[in-house]
Design a protein around this motif. Structure first.
Motif, PDB file in Angstrom:
ATOM      1  N   ILE A 379      10.471  11.655 -31.508  1.00 21.83           N
ATOM      2  CA  ILE A 379      11.787  11.014 -31.430  1.00 21.83           C
ATOM      3  C   ILE A 379      12.690  11.695 -30.400  1.00 21.83           C
ATOM      4  CG2 ILE A 379      11.652  10.186 -33.806  1.00 21.83           C
ATOM      5  CD1 ILE A 379      13.496  12.441 -34.636  1.00 21.83           C
ATOM      6  N   ASP A 402      16.960   7.265 -35.203  1.00 25.84           N
ATOM      7  CA  ASP A 402      15.916   8.089 -34.580  1.00 25.84           C
ATOM      8  C   ASP A 402      14.549   7.765 -35.159  1.00 25.84           C
ATOM      9  OD1 ASP A 402      17.756   9.478 -32.997  1.00 25.84           O
ATOM     10  OD2 ASP A 402      18.163  10.915 -34.593  1.00 25.84           O
ATOM     11  N   LYS A 405      11.805   4.483 -34.417  1.00 23.23           N
ATOM     12  CA  LYS A 405      10.885   4.356 -33.292  1.00 23.23           C
ATOM     13  C   LYS A 405       9.437   4.273 -33.782  1.00 23.23           C
ATOM     14  CE  LYS A 405      14.101   6.904 -30.373  1.00 23.23           C
ATOM     15  NZ  LYS A 405      14.350   8.117 -29.563  1.00 23.23           N
ATOM     16  N   THR A 406       8.570   3.749 -32.971  1.00 26.21           N
ATOM     17  CA  THR A 406       7.173   3.528 -33.362  1.00 26.21           C
ATOM     18  C   THR A 406       6.348   4.797 -33.175  1.00 26.21           C
ATOM     19  OG1 THR A 406       7.339   1.212 -32.716  1.00 26.21           O
ATOM     20  CG2 THR A 406       5.129   2.115 -32.968  1.00 26.21           C
TER      21      THR A 406
END
Length: 417
Positions: A379, A402, A405-406
């Motif tokens: 992140i 934060d 995200k993937t």
């Protein structure tokens, strides 16, 4: 006493009491099940200050701290039973949890829609440490000695050797000195102290108590059925005793303060997965056991905390999660991302995060380091740290933004700045 409640809470220490209070404040009905004859847990025997600094912004003794929660329990008329031993947890379904209880009034089953496990921790004993020697009087765990002194007014001994430089051992060293005993040394197997800096200063240096680092007890001598002396040896880099370094230290009492382990017996029996790093259960960011929905864990049963304030914080966190669980008949199904302790990080809790909410991570590092940064590559988070040490629990709050995200794993590293 009824047999059905909204939330069953195992453990009447700070984490369990905090969970019960928060559940009741949310309009649900908890019951607290406590093994001992009164609520309060370990703080009842901790007459030293240092409690409540984070939670109440006051410096309180253990009894002062915990009685604030007990008073609130009474104000809210929260159900609790003492002298009650939970024989087993019966995990019937996601929204039905039962416990089998044995008490002086008989055996019975309690049922709830969720369960908060706040059973605390146990002390490590001499046989876990591999300390040989006769089984004689004068050998106590720190908790046993503390109970004798602070609950019953009994002095365990007059010439004391303490094994372990964690906070409990340091506090007990000071306690013995204040009661007129001699503390011949505190022995620590590691190359650095295990306790907080403030306790190293206030409990050892202020009283000129020797701290022997990279040493361990390798033998016990006895006379007339009681400890007469301890044999201590230096250890190598692999923590193995070095032959030829033995020395005899005269003492009549040995206090074992070699750390705590989360008490997980009941969880083990229902096959909850245990983290070998924390020795507590593996949980998600609701503090729910990852493979047993509806069971939430808080306090030292989850991981060993520096401050009782953190145990209270976890108790409230677990309570909030039980309310969500009850209202939604289970928590939201999420794609869990595994939190992986990486370079210079020994443990991290919770072990899984959803990315659906802000989360607080508890971390411990592997060794003392200065001028470093906490790095979470997935992140892009870099958090400067002036000083870190295994004895200092780090708390990091990560925002939902934060975490959204993937990624599959969330690595935690401590690296030089």
């Amino acid at each position: 006493m009824k047999r059905e409640y909204d939330v069953l809470i195992i453990g009447g220490g700070p984490a369990g009491l905090a969970a019960a209070i928060r559940v009741a404040e949310k309009g649900y009905e908890p019951i607290v099940i406590e093994t001992k004859d009164r609520l309060g847990g370990i703080p009842l025997q901790c007459i030293h200050p240092g409690f409540g600094i984070h939670y109440f912004r006051e410096d309180l003794t253990g009894p002062e701290f915990v009685y604030r929660f007990i008073s609130r329990i009474e104000e809210l008329s929260i159900n609790y039973i003492t002298n009650a031993y939970v024989e087993k947890i019966i995990n019937e379904s996601i929204i039905s949890k039962k416990v089998s209880v044995i008490s002086p009034s008989g055996s019975f089953i309690l049922e709830g829609k969720a369960l908060v496990y706040a059973a605390g921790a146990r002390e490590r004993h001499r046989y876990e440490l591999g300390i040989p020697g006769p089984n004689v009087a004068g050998i106590y765990t720190a908790g046993e000695a503390q109970t004798m002194m602070d609950m019953y007014g009994i002095m365990p001994g007059r010439k004391v050797l303490i094994i372990g430089s964690g906070d409990v051992g340091l506090i007990m060293a000071r306690r013995f000195i204040l009661e007129g005993a001699e503390v011949v040394a505190v022995v620590e197997i590691l190359k650095y102290p295990s306790g907080l800096i403030r306790n190293i200063v206030q409990c050892l240096r202020d009283f000129d108590i020797p701290l022997l680092l990279q040493h361990t007890v390798t033998g016990i001598k006895a006379e007339n059925g009681r400890v007469k002396a301890a044999i201590i040896s230096k250890v190598d880099e692999n923590l193995k005793p070095i032959p030829g370094t033995e020395q005899e230290v005269e003492c009549d009492t040995i206090i074992i303060a070699a750390g705590l382990r989360p008490e997980t017996k009941l969880l083990n029996e229902i096959r909850v997965r245990i983290d070998p790093r924390t020795h507590g259960p593996i949980v998600n960011d609701y503090l729910e056991t990852i493979d047993t929905p509806g069971i939430f864990v808080a306090g030292n049963a989850l991981l060993i905390n520096d401050y009782v304030d953190y145990a209270v914080e976890q108790g409230e966190w677990a309570a909030e999660s039980t309310v969500l669980h009850i209202e939604n008949k289970g928590l939201p199904t999420s794609t869990w991302r595994k939190v992986v302790p990486n370079k210079n990080v020994r443990l991290a809790v919770p072990q899984y995060v959803s990315g659906d909410r802000d989360v607080l991570l508890y971390l411990r590092v592997t060794e003392p380091l200065e001028n470093v940064q906490l790095v979470i590559p997935e992140i892009g988070k870099n958090i400067p740290q002036i000083r870190v040490a295994p004895s200092i629990m780090l708390k990091i709050k990560l925002r939902k933004e934060d975490l959204s995200k993937t990624y599959d794993t969330l690595r935690i590293e401590v690296l030089p700045r």
